[in-house]
Motif scaffolding. Structure first.
Motif, mmCIF file in Angstrom:
data_model
loop_
_atom_site.group_PDB
_atom_site.id
_atom_site.type_symbol
_atom_site.label_atom_id
_atom_site.label_comp_id
_atom_site.label_asym_id
_atom_site.label_seq_id
_atom_site.Cartn_x
_atom_site.Cartn_y
_atom_site.Cartn_z
ATOM 1 N N MET A 68 0.881 -1.292 -0.050
ATOM 2 C CA MET A 68 -0.173 0.073 -0.140
ATOM 3 C C MET A 68 0.778 1.254 -0.029
ATOM 4 S SD MET A 68 -2.750 1.300 2.873
ATOM 5 C CE MET A 68 -3.758 -0.342 2.829
ATOM 6 N N GLN A 86 1.830 5.247 0.625
ATOM 7 C CA GLN A 86 1.920 6.034 1.846
ATOM 8 C C GLN A 86 0.595 6.981 1.844
ATOM 9 O OE1 GLN A 86 5.374 8.292 3.189
ATOM 10 N NE2 GLN A 86 4.072 10.105 3.321
ATOM 11 N N PHE A 118 -2.174 4.754 2.587
ATOM 12 C CA PHE A 118 -1.955 4.354 4.169
ATOM 13 C C PHE A 118 -2.684 5.418 4.862
ATOM 14 C CE2 PHE A 118 0.644 4.120 7.953
ATOM 15 C CZ PHE A 118 0.209 3.130 8.535
ATOM 16 N N ARG A 124 -5.863 5.540 7.606
ATOM 17 C CA ARG A 124 -5.785 5.833 8.996
ATOM 18 C C ARG A 124 -6.080 6.961 9.628
ATOM 19 N NH1 ARG A 124 -7.244 2.277 11.564
ATOM 20 N NH2 ARG A 124 -5.770 2.925 13.069
ATOM 21 N N ASP A 144 0.328 0.974 13.489
ATOM 22 C CA ASP A 144 0.439 1.734 12.245
ATOM 23 C C ASP A 144 1.848 2.105 12.237
ATOM 24 O OD1 ASP A 144 -2.194 1.599 11.387
ATOM 25 O OD2 ASP A 144 -2.867 3.519 12.521
ATOM 26 N N TYR A 190 8.140 4.593 5.063
ATOM 27 C CA TYR A 190 7.237 5.915 4.728
ATOM 28 C C TYR A 190 8.099 7.232 5.203
ATOM 29 C CZ TYR A 190 3.248 2.837 3.944
ATOM 30 O OH TYR A 190 2.561 1.974 3.395
#
Length: 316
Positions: free
Chosen positions: A1, A3, A6, A10, A42, A51
Motif C-alpha cells: 500500500m 503512503q 495508508f 488511518r 500503524d 514511509y
C-alpha cells in the motif's frame, strides 16, 4: 500500500487520538487502549515500509503521548467507573460468555415454559406462586385500582427507589452467593426466578391485566433481569471452577475464577441501580403513555444486548 493511501485510511483514528490527548479534561470517552494498539501497529507498518520521516515522527509522537496519557495516575473515581462500564464490564461478560449464555438459556427457557403452561392451564399459577403473592400481584396490577389511576407523590418515588435497590441487590447477591455452593444455589435461584416471572406473566394475561403489567416491567426489566442472570453466571463460574479446577489446585482455580467473576458482579450491581431508578421514576409513572413505555423498553432491551456484545470487540 502506498503512503498516501495508508495515511488516508488511518487518518481518522489518528485525529481522534490527537484530539483526545489535547483535551485538558477528557470529557469525551474513547477506547484509548484499542486506539493506542492500532496506532502502534500503524507505526510499525510505517517503519517497515520506510514511509516518510514526517509520518513516522507524527505516529511516534502520538504513541508516546497516548502512552503517557493512559498510564498517568487517575484520581477521578467517576472517570474510572465510566471507563469500567464502557469497556471493562462488557469485556468481563465476554470472558464468561459460556456461563452467561447457559444461564440466559436456563432463565428464559424456564420462564417461557412456565408462561406457556400457565396460559394453557391457569390453575398451575398456584403451583409456581403461593396464594398470597398471587392476590398481591392481582391487586398491584388491577387497572381499576386507585394507585393505577392516580400519580404517586414524588416522595414516594424516592422511597421506592431505595426499596428497589435493596430488593434487587438482595436477589442478585443471593443468586451469586448461591453459585459458590458448587453452582447449585445459583441454579436454584435462577430456576425459581425464571419460573416465577414466566408464571406470573401467563397469569396476568389470563386475568386481562397485561396493559398495566407489561408496560410497568418492560423498561427496567431489561437491566434488572439481565443483572440477575449475570449474577448467576458469575456465581456458577466460580462454583464450576471448584468442581473442575483442571490442572490447578482448587484454591488457585477459585481465586482466578473470582478475579474473572467479580467485575461481572460489580457491573450487574450498577445495572440493578439503573433498574431501580427506572422502576421508581419511570415504570410507575401514570402520565407516560403505554406506547411510549413499550417503545423505550424495546430500545433498552436492544441497547443492553448490543452493549454486552461489544465485549467481543474490546476483547479482540
Amino acid at each position: 500500500m502506498k503512503q498516501t493511501q495508508f495515511v488516508k485510511n488511518r487518518e481518522s483514528d489518528w485525529l481522534t487520538l490527537e484530539q483526545f490527548i489535547k483535551q485538558e479534561k477528557q470529557t469525551d470517552f474513547v477506547d484509548l487502549p484499542a486506539l493506542l494498539r492500532a496506532v502502534t501497529h500503524d507505526l510499525a507498518i510505517a517503519k517497515s515500509r520506510s514511509y516518510s520521516p514526517t509520518v513516522v515522527t507524527r505516529l511516534n509522537q502520538l504513541v508516546m503521548a497516548a502512552q503517557a496519557q493512559m498510564y498517568k495516575p487517575k484520581d477521578k473515581v467517576f472517570y474510572q467507573l465510566l471507563r469500567f462500564m464502557r469497556v471493562g464490564f462488557p469485556s468481563s461478560v465476554h470472558v464468561l460468555k459460556r456461563a452467561v449464555i447457559v444461564n440466559h438459556i436456563l432463565f428464559y427457557g424456564l420462564a417461557l415454559l412456565a408462561y406457556v403452561l400457565t396460559l394453557y392451564k391457569p390453575e398451575l399459577i398456584y403451583q409456581f406462586v403461593d396464594n398470597a403473592q398471587v392476590s398481591n400481584l392481582e391487586s398491584m396490577y388491577n387497572p381499576q385500582a386507585e394507585h393505577q389511576l392516580n400519580e404517586r407523590e414524588s416522595s414516594g418515588d424516592f422511597a421506592m427507589f431505595g426499596y428497589y435497590i435493596f430488593n434487587n441487590i438482595k436477589i442478585a447477591f443471593q443468586t451469586f452467593v448461591g453459585g459458590l455452593l458448587l453452582g447449585v444455589g445459583a441454579l436454584f435461584f435462577l430456576i425459581f426466578n425464571g419460573f416465577f416471572f414466566g408464571a406470573i406473566s401467563g397469569h396476568i394475561i389470563n386475568i386481562g391485566y397485561q396493559s398495566t403489567f407489561f408496560s410497568f416491567v418492560i423498561t427496567h426489566g431489561s437491566f434488572e433481569l439481565t443483572a440477575i442472570v449475570l449474577s448467576a453466571a458469575a456465581g456458577t463460574h466460580i462454583g464450576y471452577s471448584l468442581l473442575n479446577p483442571q490442572r490447578l489446585s482448587r484454591s488457585l482455580a477459585v481465586k482466578q475464577a473470582s478475579l474473572r467473576a467479580f467485575p461481572v458482579l460489580f457491573g450487574a450491581f450498577v445495572f440493578l441501580i439503573i433498574a431501580a431508578f427506572i422502576e421508581a421514576f419511570w415504570s410507575s409513572s401514570q402520565w407516560i403513555p403505554n406506547s411510549v413505555k413499550y417503545a423505550v423498553g424495546g430500545i433498552c432491551w436492544l441497547w443492553v444486548g448490543y452493549y454486552l456484545m461489544r465485549g467481543a470487540k474490546h476483547a479482540a
